[in-house]
Design a protein around this motif. Sequence first.
Motif, short mmCIF file in Angstrom:
data_model
loop_
_atom_site.label_atom_id
_atom_site.label_comp_id
_atom_site.label_asym_id
_atom_site.label_seq_id
_atom_site.Cartn_x
_atom_site.Cartn_y
_atom_site.Cartn_z
N THR A 70 0.87 -1.22 -0.05
CA THR A 70 0.11 -0.05 0.09
C THR A 70 1.03 1.35 0.03
O THR A 70 2.14 1.35 0.41
CB THR A 70 -1.02 0.10 1.30
N ARG A 71 0.33 2.41 -0.61
CA ARG A 71 0.96 3.59 -0.49
C ARG A 71 -0.03 4.68 -0.08
O ARG A 71 -1.01 4.68 -0.58
CB ARG A 71 1.77 3.69 -1.73
N THR A 72 0.47 5.63 0.66
CA THR A 72 -0.31 6.83 1.01
C THR A 72 0.19 8.03 0.29
O THR A 72 1.27 8.33 0.66
CB THR A 72 -0.43 6.85 2.39
N SER A 73 -0.72 8.70 -0.54
CA SER A 73 -0.24 10.21 -1.04
C SER A 73 -1.16 11.05 -0.15
O SER A 73 -2.29 11.01 -0.24
CB SER A 73 -0.55 10.23 -2.61
N ARG A 74 -0.68 12.05 0.21
CA ARG A 74 -1.27 13.04 0.99
C ARG A 74 -1.63 14.34 0.55
O ARG A 74 -2.06 15.32 0.95
CB ARG A 74 -0.80 13.30 2.46
N GLY A 75 -1.16 14.34 -1.00
CA GLY A 75 -1.15 15.67 -1.64
C GLY A 75 -1.01 15.35 -3.04
O GLY A 75 -1.02 14.29 -3.62
N GLY A 76 -0.79 16.40 -3.64
CA GLY A 76 -0.60 16.30 -5.22
C GLY A 76 -1.93 15.92 -5.82
O GLY A 76 -2.98 16.18 -5.52
N LYS A 77 -1.71 15.60 -7.28
CA LYS A 77 -2.84 15.34 -8.19
C LYS A 77 -3.74 13.90 -7.90
O LYS A 77 -4.80 13.68 -8.20
CB LYS A 77 -2.28 15.08 -9.55
N ALA A 78 -2.95 13.04 -7.18
CA ALA A 78 -3.73 11.86 -6.57
C ALA A 78 -3.58 11.35 -5.12
O ALA A 78 -2.89 10.51 -4.67
CB ALA A 78 -3.08 10.88 -7.52
N PRO A 79 -4.08 12.43 -4.23
CA PRO A 79 -4.27 12.04 -2.81
C PRO A 79 -5.09 10.63 -2.58
O PRO A 79 -5.95 10.32 -3.24
CB PRO A 79 -4.82 13.13 -2.20
N GLY A 80 -4.68 9.89 -1.45
CA GLY A 80 -5.46 8.80 -0.87
C GLY A 80 -4.52 7.51 -0.77
O GLY A 80 -3.22 7.78 -0.80
N THR A 81 -5.22 6.62 -0.43
CA THR A 81 -4.49 5.18 -0.28
C THR A 81 -4.46 4.45 -1.72
O THR A 81 -5.50 4.20 -2.28
CB THR A 81 -5.25 4.41 0.99
N TRP A 82 -3.29 4.17 -1.85
CA TRP A 82 -3.27 3.22 -3.17
C TRP A 82 -2.74 1.93 -2.95
O TRP A 82 -2.07 1.48 -2.02
CB TRP A 82 -2.04 3.69 -4.20
N LEU A 83 -3.46 0.83 -3.63
CA LEU A 83 -3.46 -0.43 -3.26
C LEU A 83 -2.64 -1.16 -4.57
O LEU A 83 -2.83 -1.02 -5.89
CB LEU A 83 -4.49 -1.30 -3.23
N HIS A 84 -1.76 -2.03 -4.25
CA HIS A 84 -0.78 -2.65 -5.32
C HIS A 84 -1.71 -3.74 -6.08
O HIS A 84 -3.02 -4.10 -5.59
CB HIS A 84 0.07 -3.82 -4.39
N PRO A 85 -1.60 -3.86 -7.38
CA PRO A 85 -2.42 -4.63 -8.32
C PRO A 85 -2.84 -6.00 -8.09
O PRO A 85 -3.85 -6.52 -8.19
CB PRO A 85 -1.68 -4.43 -9.55
N LYS A 86 -1.90 -6.39 -7.21
CA LYS A 86 -2.29 -7.93 -6.43
C LYS A 86 -3.40 -7.85 -5.52
O LYS A 86 -3.81 -9.02 -4.98
CB LYS A 86 -0.86 -8.61 -5.94
N LEU A 87 -3.42 -6.75 -4.96
CA LEU A 87 -4.82 -6.40 -3.91
C LEU A 87 -5.76 -5.89 -4.56
O LEU A 87 -6.89 -5.76 -3.81
CB LEU A 87 -4.25 -5.55 -2.74
N ALA A 88 -5.81 -5.22 -5.61
CA ALA A 88 -6.96 -4.54 -6.12
C ALA A 88 -8.04 -5.25 -6.04
O ALA A 88 -9.18 -4.50 -5.79
CB ALA A 88 -6.52 -3.72 -7.39
N VAL A 89 -8.12 -6.42 -6.82
CA VAL A 89 -9.42 -7.09 -7.09
C VAL A 89 -9.96 -7.46 -5.63
O VAL A 89 -11.18 -7.73 -5.78
CB VAL A 89 -9.13 -8.23 -8.05
#
Length: 224
Positions: A70-89
Motif C-alpha cells: 500500500t502507498r499513501t499520498s497526502r497531496g498532489g494530483k492523486a491523494p489517498g491510499t493506493w493498493l498494489h495490483p495484487k490487492l486491487a481485485v
Amino acid sequence: MSARIIPFDYQGQAVAFNAEGWINATEAAARFGKRPVDWLRLSETRDYLEAMASALGLEGKVSQNHFGLTRTSRGGKAPGTWLHPKLAVRFAQWLDTRFAIWCDLQIDSLLRGESKPWASARREAAIGYRAVCDAVALNCEAQGKTPQRHHFINEARLINEVITGTFAGRNRDQLSAHELEVITLAELRDTVLIGQGMPYAERKGNLLGYVRGLLGKQIGRDAA
C-alpha cells in the motif's frame, strides 16, 4: 505516486489507476460509501497481506505500509491510499462484485500495455484544442486583431462550461477517455462555428445543445 495516473470510466465516473496497475482505493471506496482503512483492519485482510507478501518475497518490507503493498499520498494530483495490483481485485470484491470484475479487466489491460484508448483520447483532445486555437487566431487576424493568451484560455473554458456548467479550467490528465472524447467532439464543432463567424453567444448556445445531445445518447447506451 510517480507513475502516470490513468482514469478509467466506470458507470460514468472516473476511477484512478496508475500505469503500474495500482488503484486509488480511497477514491474507489468512496463511491460505495466505504473506506480502505476498514478493509485493511479486517483479520482476513491481514492474513491475505502476509501471505501475499510472502509469495512476492516482501517479508522484509516495513509493515507500516503493509509490506510495501500500500502507498499513501497526502497531496498532489492523486491523494489517498493506493493498493498494489495484487490487492486491487480482492479489495474491489469487498466493495462490489461487478466492480471487482471490472477492475480485474482494467488491471489486466494496463499490465499488458493495452491502455491505448485513454492515451489516444488524450492525444485527440490535445489536437482538438490546437484546432480551436488555430481557428481563434485566424478569426482575430481576420478582424485585424492580435491573438492574446486570454482568447485561447477563454475558449477552452467555454468548452468546459458547456460540458460541466462551470467556466473554469480542468486537468485533462484526470479525465476519463469518455470525458476526453466529449471534449474533442465539442472542440471540433467549436472550430467549425468559429470558422463560420458565429458570434460567441450563439456558439455557446449551439455547443450546449450539441453536448447535451452527446451526453443524452451516452446515458441511453448505459441504460440499455
